[in-house]
Design a protein around this motif. Structure first.
Motif, PDB file in Angstrom:
ATOM      1  N   LEU A   1       0.827  -1.203   0.000  1.00 56.70           N
ATOM      2  CA  LEU A   1       0.000   0.000   0.000  1.00 56.70           C
ATOM      3  C   LEU A   1       0.866   1.260   0.000  1.00 56.70           C
ATOM      4  O   LEU A   1       1.981   1.268   0.535  1.00 56.70           O
ATOM      5  CB  LEU A   1      -0.934   0.012   1.215  1.00 56.70           C
ATOM      6  CG  LEU A   1      -2.265  -0.739   1.049  1.00 56.70           C
ATOM      7  CD1 LEU A   1      -2.063  -2.214   0.802  1.00 56.70           C
ATOM      8  CD2 LEU A   1      -3.155  -0.521   2.267  1.00 56.70           C
ATOM      9  N   ASP A   2       0.342   2.320  -0.600  1.00 55.97           N
ATOM     10  CA  ASP A   2       1.060   3.597  -0.632  1.00 55.97           C
ATOM     11  C   ASP A   2       1.168   4.202   0.766  1.00 55.97           C
ATOM     12  O   ASP A   2       2.194   4.781   1.119  1.00 55.97           O
ATOM     13  CB  ASP A   2       0.349   4.583  -1.565  1.00 55.97           C
ATOM     14  CG  ASP A   2       0.409   4.147  -3.023  1.00 55.97           C
ATOM     15  OD1 ASP A   2       1.399   3.469  -3.392  1.00 55.97           O
ATOM     16  OD2 ASP A   2      -0.518   4.472  -3.785  1.00 55.97           O
ATOM     17  N   ALA A   3       0.106   4.090   1.550  1.00 60.82           N
ATOM     18  CA  ALA A   3       0.087   4.664   2.897  1.00 60.82           C
ATOM     19  C   ALA A   3       1.024   3.888   3.812  1.00 60.82           C
ATOM     20  O   ALA A   3       1.126   2.665   3.718  1.00 60.82           O
ATOM     21  CB  ALA A   3      -1.326   4.661   3.462  1.00 60.82           C
ATOM     22  N   THR A   4       1.715   4.596   4.681  1.00 66.35           N
ATOM     23  CA  THR A   4       2.553   3.985   5.708  1.00 66.35           C
ATOM     24  C   THR A   4       2.217   4.629   7.050  1.00 66.35           C
ATOM     25  O   THR A   4       1.751   5.773   7.101  1.00 66.35           O
ATOM     26  CB  THR A   4       4.051   4.160   5.415  1.00 66.35           C
ATOM     27  OG1 THR A   4       4.349   5.569   5.345  1.00 66.35           O
ATOM     28  CG2 THR A   4       4.442   3.505   4.106  1.00 66.35           C
ATOM     29  N   ILE A   5       2.468   3.890   8.119  1.00 65.57           N
ATOM     30  CA  ILE A   5       2.226   4.409   9.462  1.00 65.57           C
ATOM     31  C   ILE A   5       3.570   4.644  10.135  1.00 65.57           C
ATOM     32  O   ILE A   5       4.337   3.705  10.349  1.00 65.57           O
ATOM     33  CB  ILE A   5       1.386   3.426  10.304  1.00 65.57           C
ATOM     34  CG1 ILE A   5       0.079   3.094   9.578  1.00 65.57           C
ATOM     35  CG2 ILE A   5       1.100   4.015  11.674  1.00 65.57           C
ATOM     36  CD1 ILE A   5      -0.825   4.281   9.325  1.00 65.57           C
ATOM     37  N   ARG A   6       3.857   5.891  10.447  1.00 65.18           N
ATOM     38  CA  ARG A   6       5.144   6.236  11.037  1.00 65.18           C
ATOM     39  C   ARG A   6       5.228   5.788  12.495  1.00 65.18           C
ATOM     40  O   ARG A   6       4.214   5.563  13.153  1.00 65.18           O
ATOM     41  CB  ARG A   6       5.383   7.741  10.929  1.00 65.18           C
ATOM     42  CG  ARG A   6       4.529   8.583  11.869  1.00 65.18           C
ATOM     43  CD  ARG A   6       4.646  10.049  11.515  1.00 65.18           C
ATOM     44  NE  ARG A   6       3.953  10.326  10.258  1.00 65.18           N
ATOM     45  CZ  ARG A   6       4.135  11.454   9.552  1.00 65.18           C
ATOM     46  NH1 ARG A   6       4.985  12.369   9.975  1.00 65.18           N
ATOM     47  NH2 ARG A   6       3.465  11.639   8.431  1.00 65.18           N
ATOM     48  N   TYR A   7       6.461   5.697  12.982  1.00 62.61           N
ATOM     49  CA  TYR A   7       6.696   5.340  14.383  1.00 62.61           C
ATOM     50  C   TYR A   7       6.729   6.627  15.203  1.00 62.61           C
ATOM     51  O   TYR A   7       7.645   7.438  15.074  1.00 62.61           O
ATOM     52  CB  TYR A   7       8.018   4.588  14.518  1.00 62.61           C
ATOM     53  CG  TYR A   7       8.355   4.231  15.949  1.00 62.61           C
ATOM     54  CD1 TYR A   7       7.759   3.141  16.569  1.00 62.61           C
ATOM     55  CD2 TYR A   7       9.278   4.982  16.675  1.00 62.61           C
ATOM     56  CE1 TYR A   7       8.062   2.808  17.881  1.00 62.61           C
ATOM     57  CE2 TYR A   7       9.585   4.649  17.992  1.00 62.61           C
ATOM     58  CZ  TYR A   7       8.971   3.568  18.582  1.00 62.61           C
ATOM     59  OH  TYR A   7       9.262   3.249  19.878  1.00 62.61           O
ATOM     60  N   VAL A   8       5.706   6.809  16.035  1.00 60.12           N
ATOM     61  CA  VAL A   8       5.635   7.976  16.919  1.00 60.12           C
ATOM     62  C   VAL A   8       5.219   7.477  18.295  1.00 60.12           C
ATOM     63  O   VAL A   8       4.032   7.345  18.590  1.00 60.12           O
ATOM     64  CB  VAL A   8       4.640   9.036  16.399  1.00 60.12           C
ATOM     65  CG1 VAL A   8       4.690  10.265  17.300  1.00 60.12           C
ATOM     66  CG2 VAL A   8       4.957   9.431  14.961  1.00 60.12           C
TER      67      VAL A   8
END
Length: 226
Positions: A139-146
């Protein structure tokens, strides 16, 4: 309570699922999965979507869910160990399709990425694409590490877009210092908005993929009938 959202947590009892299935004599995991599917079918008309979130590992739980599900999205991190773990998911997916032939894999999404490490993220995408061999997309969307925003959301029992509003409503650091409350109050993570944006982009992409897949299925059925 939130409008248009119902949440049913499994809790610690899910850890005893395998032994419970054996104790009650409900048969195989596949049989239990079909029972879960039948139960979900009874309430399906009351919801636009029903999501089932499964923790990593847990062969019994994942197999049960895959037997009842229609679409699958697999989250993974960018390291090699996580990519190797996709093989276990692929194995369970193929096994579940014997009892649930309508099960389809929508794609893989990168979670916990370092937004500034574009080279690493790009390499992970390329490696995943090779592993998947074009069968399913990354998928194009990614979830960043925060970590800070995720911790605040959990501690406050808020969804990320709700936390984003709380961050916007909180006093500025200089206002807290001026009032003398600066040492007593811990500011909420300003990164909540960025993380909320990641999840919003992922939700939009996933929903569009489901719509496209459903429309394709409808076209195929209509073509077969004509």
């Amino acid at each position: 309570m939130r409008e248009n959202l119902d949440v049913l947590p499994g809790g610690d009892l899910l850890n005893d699922l395998a032994s419970e299935l054996a104790r009650t004599g409900r048969g195989s995991v596949d049989t239990a999965g079909m029972a879960l599917a039948a139960s979900l079918a009874q309430i399906a008309e009351d919801y636009d979507l029903i999501f089932i979130d499964s923790p990593p590992g847990g062969d019994v739980l994942q197999r049960l869910i895959l037997t009842a599900a229609k679409w699958v999205i697999v989250p993974t991190r960018s390291d090699d160990a996580s990519r190797i773990g996709l093989r276990d998911v692929a194995r369970r997916y193929l096994e579940a399709r014997t009892d649930n032939p309508g099960l389809a894999l929508l794609g893989v999404v990168l979670f916990g990425t370092n937004i500034s490490a574009t080279r690493v993220t790009g390499q992970a995408r390329e490696a995943l694409a090779r592993d998947l061999n074009g069968v399913v997309p990354v998928l194009d969307a990614t979830i960043r590490y925060v970590e800070a925003a995720a911790t605040d959301a959990r501690n406050r029992g808020q969804l990320l877009h709700e936390l984003e509003k709380s961050v916007a409503a909180q006093p500025r650091w200089y206002e807290l210092r001026r009032s003398g409350d600066g040492k007593k109050t811990t500011a909420l993570a300003a990164s909540a908005g960025s993380l909320a944006g990641d999840y919003a982009a992922l939700a939009k992409e996933v929903l569009q993929m489901i719509v496209d897949a459903e429309n394709k299925l409808i076209d195929e059925l209509q073509g077969a009938q004509s």
